[in-house]
Design a protein around this motif. Structure first.
Motif, PDB file in Angstrom:
ATOM      1  N   GLU A 129       0.822  -1.206   0.000  1.00  0.00           N
ATOM      2  CA  GLU A 129       0.000   0.000   0.000  1.00  0.00           C
ATOM      3  C   GLU A 129       0.858   1.259   0.000  1.00  0.00           C
ATOM      4  OE1 GLU A 129      -2.670  -0.544   3.277  1.00  0.00           O
ATOM      5  OE2 GLU A 129      -3.961  -1.940   2.166  1.00  0.00           O
ATOM      6  N   ALA A 130       1.996   1.223   0.702  1.00  0.00           N
ATOM      7  CA  ALA A 130       2.895   2.373   0.704  1.00  0.00           C
ATOM      8  C   ALA A 130       3.444   2.639  -0.692  1.00  0.00           C
ATOM      9  CB  ALA A 130       4.043   2.145   1.684  1.00  0.00           C
ATOM     10  N   ALA A 131       3.605   1.567  -1.476  1.00  0.00           N
ATOM     11  CA  ALA A 131       4.096   1.699  -2.851  1.00  0.00           C
ATOM     12  C   ALA A 131       2.966   1.978  -3.837  1.00  0.00           C
ATOM     13  CB  ALA A 131       4.838   0.420  -3.259  1.00  0.00           C
ATOM     14  N   GLY A 132       1.720   2.054  -3.333  1.00  0.00           N
ATOM     15  CA  GLY A 132       0.584   2.313  -4.202  1.00  0.00           C
ATOM     16  C   GLY A 132       0.194   1.141  -5.070  1.00  0.00           C
ATOM     17  N   LYS A 133       0.509  -0.086  -4.626  1.00  0.00           N
ATOM     18  CA  LYS A 133       0.244  -1.274  -5.425  1.00  0.00           C
ATOM     19  C   LYS A 133      -0.809  -2.157  -4.750  1.00  0.00           C
ATOM     20  CE  LYS A 133       5.008  -1.493  -7.167  1.00  0.00           C
ATOM     21  NZ  LYS A 133       6.248  -2.323  -7.217  1.00  0.00           N
ATOM     22  N   PRO A 134      -1.836  -2.569  -5.474  1.00  0.00           N
ATOM     23  CA  PRO A 134      -2.794  -3.523  -4.905  1.00  0.00           C
ATOM     24  C   PRO A 134      -2.134  -4.883  -4.725  1.00  0.00           C
ATOM     25  CG  PRO A 134      -3.225  -3.215  -7.230  1.00  0.00           C
ATOM     26  CD  PRO A 134      -2.158  -2.215  -6.871  1.00  0.00           C
ATOM     27  N   LEU A 135      -2.690  -5.687  -3.849  1.00  0.00           N
ATOM     28  CA  LEU A 135      -2.163  -7.031  -3.644  1.00  0.00           C
ATOM     29  C   LEU A 135      -2.338  -7.868  -4.909  1.00  0.00           C
ATOM     30  CD1 LEU A 135      -3.559  -7.786  -0.064  1.00  0.00           C
ATOM     31  CD2 LEU A 135      -1.233  -7.121  -0.671  1.00  0.00           C
ATOM     32  N   THR A 136      -1.356  -8.674  -5.200  1.00  0.00           N
ATOM     33  CA  THR A 136      -1.420  -9.546  -6.372  1.00  0.00           C
ATOM     34  C   THR A 136      -2.154 -10.837  -6.029  1.00  0.00           C
ATOM     35  OG1 THR A 136       0.655 -10.669  -5.852  1.00  0.00           O
ATOM     36  CG2 THR A 136       0.799  -8.623  -7.135  1.00  0.00           C
ATOM     37  N   ASP A 137      -2.525 -11.594  -7.063  1.00  0.00           N
ATOM     38  CA  ASP A 137      -3.167 -12.893  -6.829  1.00  0.00           C
ATOM     39  C   ASP A 137      -2.242 -13.803  -6.025  1.00  0.00           C
ATOM     40  OD1 ASP A 137      -5.325 -12.024  -8.281  1.00  0.00           O
ATOM     41  OD2 ASP A 137      -4.763 -13.072 -10.130  1.00  0.00           O
ATOM     42  N   ASP A 138      -0.951 -13.737  -6.317  1.00  0.00           N
ATOM     43  CA  ASP A 138       0.021 -14.566  -5.604  1.00  0.00           C
ATOM     44  C   ASP A 138       0.085 -14.184  -4.128  1.00  0.00           C
ATOM     45  OD1 ASP A 138       2.363 -16.473  -5.561  1.00  0.00           O
ATOM     46  OD2 ASP A 138       3.406 -14.633  -4.972  1.00  0.00           O
ATOM     47  N   GLN A 139       0.063 -12.894  -3.839  1.00  0.00           N
ATOM     48  CA  GLN A 139       0.104 -12.449  -2.447  1.00  0.00           C
ATOM     49  C   GLN A 139      -1.166 -12.846  -1.694  1.00  0.00           C
ATOM     50  OE1 GLN A 139       0.939  -8.284  -3.318  1.00  0.00           O
ATOM     51  NE2 GLN A 139       2.970  -8.464  -2.400  1.00  0.00           N
ATOM     52  N   ILE A 140      -2.315 -12.734  -2.354  1.00  0.00           N
ATOM     53  CA  ILE A 140      -3.574 -13.145  -1.732  1.00  0.00           C
ATOM     54  C   ILE A 140      -3.535 -14.637  -1.416  1.00  0.00           C
ATOM     55  CG2 ILE A 140      -6.035 -13.491  -2.116  1.00  0.00           C
ATOM     56  CD1 ILE A 140      -5.572 -10.629  -1.643  1.00  0.00           C
ATOM     57  N   ALA A 141      -3.019 -15.430  -2.332  1.00  0.00           N
ATOM     58  CA  ALA A 141      -2.933 -16.880  -2.123  1.00  0.00           C
ATOM     59  C   ALA A 141      -2.014 -17.205  -0.949  1.00  0.00           C
ATOM     60  CB  ALA A 141      -2.437 -17.562  -3.393  1.00  0.00           C
ATOM     61  N   LYS A 142      -0.878 -16.530  -0.876  1.00  0.00           N
ATOM     62  CA  LYS A 142       0.043 -16.744   0.240  1.00  0.00           C
ATOM     63  C   LYS A 142      -0.607 -16.321   1.553  1.00  0.00           C
ATOM     64  CE  LYS A 142       4.224 -15.849  -2.501  1.00  0.00           C
ATOM     65  NZ  LYS A 142       5.277 -14.844  -2.780  1.00  0.00           N
ATOM     66  N   PHE A 143      -1.307 -15.190   1.532  1.00  0.00           N
ATOM     67  CA  PHE A 143      -1.987 -14.677   2.722  1.00  0.00           C
ATOM     68  C   PHE A 143      -2.976 -15.711   3.258  1.00  0.00           C
ATOM     69  CE2 PHE A 143      -5.320 -12.439   4.940  1.00  0.00           C
ATOM     70  CZ  PHE A 143      -4.697 -11.375   5.588  1.00  0.00           C
ATOM     71  N   ARG A 144      -3.811 -16.221   2.372  1.00  0.00           N
ATOM     72  CA  ARG A 144      -4.810 -17.203   2.796  1.00  0.00           C
ATOM     73  C   ARG A 144      -4.150 -18.471   3.331  1.00  0.00           C
ATOM     74  NH1 ARG A 144      -9.778 -19.709  -0.892  1.00  0.00           N
ATOM     75  NH2 ARG A 144     -10.522 -21.172   0.700  1.00  0.00           N
ATOM     76  N   ALA A 145      -3.133 -18.969   2.612  1.00  0.00           N
ATOM     77  CA  ALA A 145      -2.442 -20.184   3.052  1.00  0.00           C
ATOM     78  C   ALA A 145      -1.754 -19.962   4.393  1.00  0.00           C
ATOM     79  CB  ALA A 145      -1.419 -20.603   2.000  1.00  0.00           C
ATOM     80  N   ALA A 146      -1.182 -18.778   4.590  1.00  0.00           N
ATOM     81  CA  ALA A 146      -0.498 -18.487   5.853  1.00  0.00           C
ATOM     82  C   ALA A 146      -1.480 -18.448   7.012  1.00  0.00           C
ATOM     83  CB  ALA A 146       0.247 -17.157   5.743  1.00  0.00           C
ATOM     84  N   GLY A 147      -2.655 -17.852   6.789  1.00  0.00           N
ATOM     85  CA  GLY A 147      -3.652 -17.807   7.854  1.00  0.00           C
ATOM     86  C   GLY A 147      -4.125 -19.193   8.255  1.00  0.00           C
ATOM     87  N   GLU A 148      -4.413 -20.028   7.253  1.00  0.00           N
ATOM     88  CA  GLU A 148      -4.861 -21.386   7.544  1.00  0.00           C
ATOM     89  C   GLU A 148      -3.769 -22.177   8.261  1.00  0.00           C
ATOM     90  OE1 GLU A 148      -5.932 -22.832   3.718  1.00  0.00           O
ATOM     91  OE2 GLU A 148      -7.867 -21.778   3.653  1.00  0.00           O
ATOM     92  N   TYR A 149      -2.535 -22.004   7.814  1.00  0.00           N
ATOM     93  CA  TYR A 149      -1.419 -22.735   8.433  1.00  0.00           C
ATOM     94  C   TYR A 149      -1.215 -22.304   9.882  1.00  0.00           C
ATOM     95  CZ  TYR A 149       3.214 -24.836   9.007  1.00  0.00           C
ATOM     96  OH  TYR A 149       4.274 -25.577   9.457  1.00  0.00           O
TER      97      TYR A 149
END
Length: 378
Positions: free
Chosen positions: A112-132
């Protein structure tokens, strides 16, 4: 299609980063909490009516080191958790879940500081990290509790949330980049001292919190800002309820901070502008203060202590999420009937505890599981 109405809390303004923050949060709700099930999100914005500070908060002390960051653990760590040499491995040995959350909160903040939305890859990692992290909450993985370095933490975590990628600790690895930034902030805190940082970073949040409360509760304009705020909230909630009725779907209201107070204050109040016949399947107040306001008899009901306030009939379930480290969040069960208090311990600090609920993988993973229990989402 389920209807989700999100009401923001204090210190929210439509600045340069507002749109990106909403975009990222919407994607995390859709792809993690709802796990791809259809949901239409209404983001209520009332920040333009919030407190205005004529001198740009010039009243606040500014003696702290401005270059220091309120980063890892929000500036306050669990005693003994941050070691200057390897702060992440030290924290992981104390609270693995908090380590995972801290890394991904930083990843989102950096995007967000760089003005970039989250990528599909980042969303996938985020979800996997939360479940783990949630799946390993009872017994943390041995590689985390016995990690010899921050590099081991990053390498092993990356294997589990991005198995197709290299477990590097170098450039081009967003997890590694976030972890490095986090570790650098922790070392900065240890070397710089944290007391001035706490004051400099916490004071603006507290000032705006108090200002927004005054605006909502005590503004005496005609019409008052409180009335205008309620009109904005009611319009979105009523619209969501109409859509849900057409599609025989669910209505979920989530209020963060003062947003949760506003929702709870309006529900059951015929003068609020809300259609009193609508069905709210779930009200979730997160990092919020209905319990505190009820203690002070500031909410719109006639019940006084020690009698508990009855649940509004239109609400199916009410969940109140608080972080024991978040000084702006409070319990509700002692004051209200049929509300479930959930503790979400972040082992973080004053600022991050209050502002980063919706950037933590474990929060969405747990929300997903609890939504499934009441038949919402996938």
């Amino acid at each position: 299609m389920d209807q989700l109405v999100f009401v923001h809390g204090v210190n929210t303004r439509k600045d340069a980063g507002y749109g990106l923050e909403v975009e990222n949060r919407d994607r995390l709700f859709k792809e993690t909490a709802w796990a791809g099930a259809p949901v239409n999100i209404h983001n209520v914005y009332w920040g333009d009516l919030a407190a205005q500070f004529g001198y740009d908060l010039a009243c606040l002390p500014s003696n702290g080191p401005k270059s220091a960051s309120f980063g890892l653990l929000g500036g306050i760590a669990t005693p003994g958790a941050v070691v200057q040499a390897q702060p992440l491995s030290s924290l992981a040995s104390t609270d693995f879940g908090a380590t995972v959350d801290a890394i991904f909160v930083t990843m989102i903040e950096e995007s967000e500081a760089a003005g970039k939305p989250l990528t599909d890859d980042q969303i996938a990692k985020f979800r996997a990290a939360g479940e783990y992290a949630v799946n390993n909450a009872a017994v943390p993985p041995s590689w985390a509790t016995g990690a010899s370095s921050d590099q081991v933490i990053v390498s092993e975590l990356r294997k589990r949330v991005a198995p197709s990628g290299a477990a590097s600790f170098g450039l081009g690895d967003d997890i590694a980049s976030a972890a490095k930034s986090l570790a650098d902030r922790a070392r900065n805190l240890v070397s710089s001292g944290i007391a001035p940082i706490i004051r400099d970073e916490a004071s603006p949040l507290v000032a705006r919190f108090l200002g927004d409360i005054v605006v909502y509760l005590y503004d005496r304009g005609t019409p008052s800002k409180r009335t205008k705020i309620r009109e904005i909230v009611a319009a979105d909630v009523n619209a969501a309820a109409i859509e849900a009725k057409k599609q025989s779907s669910k209505v979920v209201l989530i209020g963060h901070s003062l947003g949760g107070v506003i929702l709870r204050d309006m529900l059951g109040d015929p003068s609020s502008g809300l259609d009193q016949n609508i069905k709210i399947d779930l009200l979730a107040t997160v990092g919020s203060q209905p319990g505190l306001f009820q203690e002070m008899s500031l909410l719109g009901n006639a019940t006084k202590a020690p009698q508990k306030v009855q649940l509004v009939p239109s609400i199916g379930s009410w969940w109140n999420v608080y972080d024991p480290v978040d000084l702006l969040s409070f319990r509700c069960a002692p004051m209200f009937q049929d509300v479930l208090d959930f503790e979400f311990s972040s082992v973080t600090g004053l600022i991050n505890a209050h502002t980063s609920y919706f950037k933590r993988p474990r929060f969405y993973a747990r929300l997903h599981e609890r939504l499934k229990e009441i038949g919402i989402g996938a």
